[in-house]
Design a protein around this motif. Structure first.
Motif, PDB file in Angstrom:
ATOM      1  N   ARG A  94       2.656  -8.045   4.085  1.00 51.35           N
ATOM      2  CA  ARG A  94       1.955  -6.815   3.725  1.00 51.35           C
ATOM      3  C   ARG A  94       2.848  -5.637   4.079  1.00 51.35           C
ATOM      4  N   PHE A  95       2.779  -4.606   3.242  1.00 51.33           N
ATOM      5  CA  PHE A  95       3.766  -3.530   3.335  1.00 51.33           C
ATOM      6  C   PHE A  95       3.085  -2.190   3.101  1.00 51.33           C
ATOM      7  N   TYR A  96       3.680  -1.132   3.656  1.00 53.69           N
ATOM      8  CA  TYR A  96       3.103   0.212   3.557  1.00 53.69           C
ATOM      9  C   TYR A  96       4.236   1.196   3.301  1.00 53.69           C
ATOM     10  N   LEU A  97       4.107   1.962   2.227  1.00 57.10           N
ATOM     11  CA  LEU A  97       5.059   3.025   1.921  1.00 57.10           C
ATOM     12  C   LEU A  97       4.376   4.346   2.217  1.00 57.10           C
ATOM     13  N   ASP A  98       4.806   5.007   3.279  1.00 63.52           N
ATOM     14  CA  ASP A  98       4.223   6.266   3.736  1.00 63.52           C
ATOM     15  C   ASP A  98       5.044   7.412   3.141  1.00 63.52           C
ATOM     16  N   LEU A  99       4.422   8.185   2.246  1.00 63.36           N
ATOM     17  CA  LEU A  99       5.099   9.274   1.554  1.00 63.36           C
ATOM     18  C   LEU A  99       4.811  10.576   2.290  1.00 63.36           C
ATOM     19  N   LEU A 154       7.030   0.499   6.035  1.00 60.81           N
ATOM     20  CA  LEU A 154       6.537  -0.346   7.123  1.00 60.81           C
ATOM     21  C   LEU A 154       6.213  -1.733   6.585  1.00 60.81           C
ATOM     22  N   SER A 155       6.282  -2.731   7.452  1.00 63.91           N
ATOM     23  CA  SER A 155       6.028  -4.088   6.983  1.00 63.91           C
ATOM     24  C   SER A 155       5.365  -4.938   8.047  1.00 63.91           C
ATOM     25  N   HIS A 156       4.696  -6.008   7.583  1.00 64.41           N
ATOM     26  CA  HIS A 156       4.132  -7.056   8.423  1.00 64.41           C
ATOM     27  C   HIS A 156       3.180  -6.527   9.487  1.00 64.41           C
ATOM     28  N   HIS A 158      15.116   1.237  -0.095  1.00 63.23           N
ATOM     29  CA  HIS A 158      14.648   2.296  -0.992  1.00 63.23           C
ATOM     30  C   HIS A 158      13.497   3.102  -0.391  1.00 63.23           C
ATOM     31  N   GLY A 159      12.772   2.511   0.564  1.00 60.87           N
ATOM     32  CA  GLY A 159      11.570   3.153   1.079  1.00 60.87           C
ATOM     33  C   GLY A 159      11.764   3.999   2.316  1.00 60.87           C
ATOM     34  N   PHE A 186       0.857  -1.180   0.000  1.00 57.56           N
ATOM     35  CA  PHE A 186       0.000   0.000   0.000  1.00 57.56           C
ATOM     36  C   PHE A 186       0.899   1.238   0.000  1.00 57.56           C
ATOM     37  N   VAL A 187       0.715   2.095  -1.003  1.00 59.04           N
ATOM     38  CA  VAL A 187       1.500   3.318  -1.141  1.00 59.04           C
ATOM     39  C   VAL A 187       0.556   4.502  -0.949  1.00 59.04           C
TER      40      VAL A 187
END
Length: 356
Positions: A283-288, A342-344, A332-333, A257-258
């Motif tokens: 499951r992963f989250y890229l917080d911009l 973020l992950s898991h 990279h994130g 999820f970005v």
């Protein structure tokens, strides 16, 4: 309250006006493609010659993500009449699909795809958009060795104008599944432009905004799950409430999820809710940090470079099975002042509202 995605073709807000000017608007979003000849009865799902466009360097404008130069190919698929997930009868649906693919190294000047089998990545644009504004990101994926098929949705793309409707979003996951089927069929042909190019077991999907809602359903809703999909990247998307099935009642494929935390169209709480509801360990989250709804995916900027690198690492890990790509996602994130990875299910994300 129903969340309405802005029609960002020509009526963009000031915050994205410069990006829109660069990307083009309304029908120009398809690169000048006209609707297919022959009217609604014309079947255009053959294997035409590739569109004569100049090959681009690897990940033009985003840095060298992969070794491949890329080219573009356009095709119309006609999805037969069928019953939709809500039980409604749907007529034939015409799907303009724009394919960006890695070029073979030789002979010089060739427009043939690189030798397969290559992974397939199917992409869904946002409301009233076609593939063109996302060109930099799509080329970045293709330069990394993916055949990238962008599906321009028939009732809500940049060609529909004032008739565009979000009510058709419930039918869009099936459009993407149909394109997967047709792309694999092209690859299975003994002869043809994409003959032998695709790997049947290496398939991913991604989408942005309403396209993100679409792939979220394709990956995690019982109405629309496509079990051929090995990884799902949801770019500023949400659980669209009109989807008739249940979200996350079963373990989905790995999902990324970005989300921009300054997004006022798809609220951060929407992506955070999916991240926490997902029962899968992968499951992963890229917080911009400070990013809005479009900047991370349109144009060339620091956010888009981060998104390109993290998504390629995510697909490499879960579509291609490259274990070293797992740590690369975090590397990279995590960018000071710009992004946090973020992950898991871990991480402190806002529990704010998700208005859809």
């Amino acid at each position: 309250m129903r969340r309405i995605r802005p029609a960002l073709a020509c009526g963009a807000t000031a915050g994205v006006a410069a990006l829109v000017a660069l990307a083009g608007c309304t029908s120009a979003g398809t690169g000048g493609v006209s609707p297919p000849p022959g009217g609604s009865g014309s079947h255009q799902s053959g294997d035409p010659s590739p569109t004569p466009t100049k090959p681009a360097g690897p990940a033009a404008g985003l840095g060298r993500l992969g070794k491949f130069r890329t080219a573009r190919y356009k095709i119309w698929f006609t999805e037969p009449a069928h019953t939709g997930p809500t039980g409604a009868h749907l007529g034939a649906r015409r799907l303009l699909t724009v394919i960006r693919y890695p070029l073979a190294d030789s002979p010089p000047g060739t427009r043939k795809p690189a030798r397969g089998p290559l992974p397939l990545l199917v992409f869904g644009p946002g409301f009233q958009q076609c593939d063109a504004p996302y060109t930099g990101l799509l080329k970045a994926w293709a330069s990394a060795g993916y055949v990238v098929a962008a599906v321009n949705f028939p009732e809500s793309d940049c060609l529909t104008g004032s008739s565009a409707t979000e009510s058709d979003m419930v039918n869009q996951p099936a459009d993407m599944s149909y394109v997967i089927t047709k792309m694999l069929a092209l690859s299975a042909k003994p002869h043809g432009f994409f003959s032998g190019v695709l790997s049947r077991g290496q398939i991913a999907v991604s989408g942005q905004s309403d396209g993100g809602d679409t792939v979220a359903a394709l990956g995690a809703n019982t109405c629309c799950t496509d079990h051929r999909v090995k990884a799902v990247a949801v770019l500023s998307g949400a659980q669209w409430p009109a989807m008739p099935g249940q979200f996350f009642s079963k373990r989905p494929a790995p999902m990324l999820f970005v989300q921009g935390n300054a997004d006022t169209v798809n609220l951060p709480g929407c992506s955070a809710a999916m991240y926490h509801a997902d029962p899968a360990p992968d499951r992963f989250y890229l917080d911009l940090l400070g990013a809005d709804h479009l900047t991370p995916y349109w144009g060339v900027n620091s956010y888009e470079r981060i998104v390109a690198r993290v998504t390629v690492a995510f697909f490499d890990r879960f579509v291609l099975g490259r274990l070293a790509a797992g740590p690369a996602m975090s590397r990279h994130g995590d960018v000071a002042g710009l992004a946090e990875f973020l992950s898991h299910g871990h991480g402190d994300l806002p529990a704010g509202p998700c208005v859809t």
